[in-house]
Design a protein around this motif. Structure first.
Motif, PDB file in Angstrom:
ATOM      1  N   LEU A  82       1.010  -1.183  -0.089  1.00 17.45           N
ATOM      2  CA  LEU A  82      -0.102   0.047   0.005  1.00 17.45           C
ATOM      3  C   LEU A  82       0.786   1.331   0.054  1.00 17.45           C
ATOM      4  O   LEU A  82       0.687   2.127  -0.753  1.00 17.45           O
ATOM      5  N   ASN A  85       2.314   1.807  -3.182  1.00 20.92           N
ATOM      6  CA  ASN A  85       1.442   2.326  -4.411  1.00 20.92           C
ATOM      7  C   ASN A  85       1.129   3.784  -4.412  1.00 20.92           C
ATOM      8  O   ASN A  85       0.732   4.555  -5.234  1.00 20.92           O
ATOM      9  N   LEU A  86       1.534   4.512  -3.199  1.00 26.24           N
ATOM     10  CA  LEU A  86       1.340   5.977  -2.909  1.00 26.24           C
ATOM     11  C   LEU A  86       2.626   6.582  -3.840  1.00 26.24           C
ATOM     12  O   LEU A  86       2.239   7.769  -4.110  1.00 26.24           O
ATOM     13  N   ARG A 175      -1.781   0.702 -10.526  1.00 27.84           N
ATOM     14  CA  ARG A 175      -1.730   0.990  -9.192  1.00 27.84           C
ATOM     15  C   ARG A 175      -3.175   0.760  -8.500  1.00 27.84           C
ATOM     16  O   ARG A 175      -3.164   0.444  -7.456  1.00 27.84           O
ATOM     17  N   ASN A 178      -2.169  -3.005  -7.553  1.00 22.67           N
ATOM     18  CA  ASN A 178      -1.220  -2.639  -6.233  1.00 22.67           C
ATOM     19  C   ASN A 178      -2.150  -2.361  -5.063  1.00 22.67           C
ATOM     20  O   ASN A 178      -2.084  -3.006  -3.786  1.00 22.67           O
ATOM     21  N   LEU A 179      -3.181  -1.494  -5.224  1.00 24.72           N
ATOM     22  CA  LEU A 179      -4.077  -1.241  -4.240  1.00 24.72           C
ATOM     23  C   LEU A 179      -4.589  -2.505  -3.432  1.00 24.72           C
ATOM     24  O   LEU A 179      -4.742  -2.649  -2.314  1.00 24.72           O
TER      25      LEU A 179
END
Length: 196
Positions: A82, A85-86, A175, A178-179
């Motif tokens: 997480l 992902n940012l 993304r 991945n989230l």
């Protein structure tokens, strides 16, 4: 081999991890991760097939501690996913060089995650107790090799399918994957911890 494929095939944290690493970092990371998981499966198969009951019993006796470690490790990987992902994710590039230490890290983390999975311990104990009771002449090395290779074949098939789709994955989709992966792995970690 069928035992190895059967254990690897259900979608769980290991499958999510392989899909995420293959999409994000490429098939080499996926293969290193798959080798780590198959090696953990092979290790438990080896312990069970050779009837190393002292170690098997030790693992069962400390299953609560193993669940806590495994659950915490799943949470760590989920939150790490997480957090990554940012940040801006690199675009998929199959030709980018990969450091050997990155692949060793992918192998080691996958092995550690799979070997601390309490479900794996209990499943192998049950499967090989049944095999030992019905097949006195079974070859422990053959059983161990079969489980390892069956698990690896499944992971390589999954990696190949994900790699074929990798070039079509946009950064926005990556993304989102991945989230979802981070949340899924973290939820598996919470489930394991609650079970302990």
């Amino acid at each position: 081999m069928l035992i190895g494929v059967t254990l690897a095939a259900p979608v769980g944290p290991m499958g999510i991890l392989i899909i995420r690493r293959t999409l994000t970092y490429g098939s080499r990371h996926g293969v290193a991760t798959g080798l780590g998981i198959a090696s953990a499966d092979g290790t438990y198969a080896l312990l069970a097939a050779f009837g190393i009951t002292a170690i098997s019993q030790l693992l069962i006796d400390h299953s609560t501690l193993i669940r806590v470690i495994g659950g915490a490790f799943l949470l760590l990987i989920g939150f790490s996913t997480l957090r990554s992902n940012l940040r801006a994710l690199p675009p998929p590039d199959a030709t980018a060089p990969v450091a050997a230490t990155d692949l060793i890290g992918a192998f080691a983390s996958a092995f550690a995650l799979a070997v601390t999975n309490p479900i794996t311990i209990l499943v192998f104990t049950g499967i090989f107790a049944g095999i030992a009771a019905t097949t006195a002449s079974a070859c422990p090395v053959g059983l161990t090799g079969g489980v390892f290779s069956g698990s690896l074949v499944w992971w390589l098939l999954l990696i190949t399918l994900v790699s074929l789709a990798r070039g079509r994955v946009t950064p926005r989709v990556l993304r989102a994957i991945n989230l979802a992966s981070g949340v899924g792995i973290a939820l598996f970690g919470v489930w394991v911890l609650l079970g302990s």
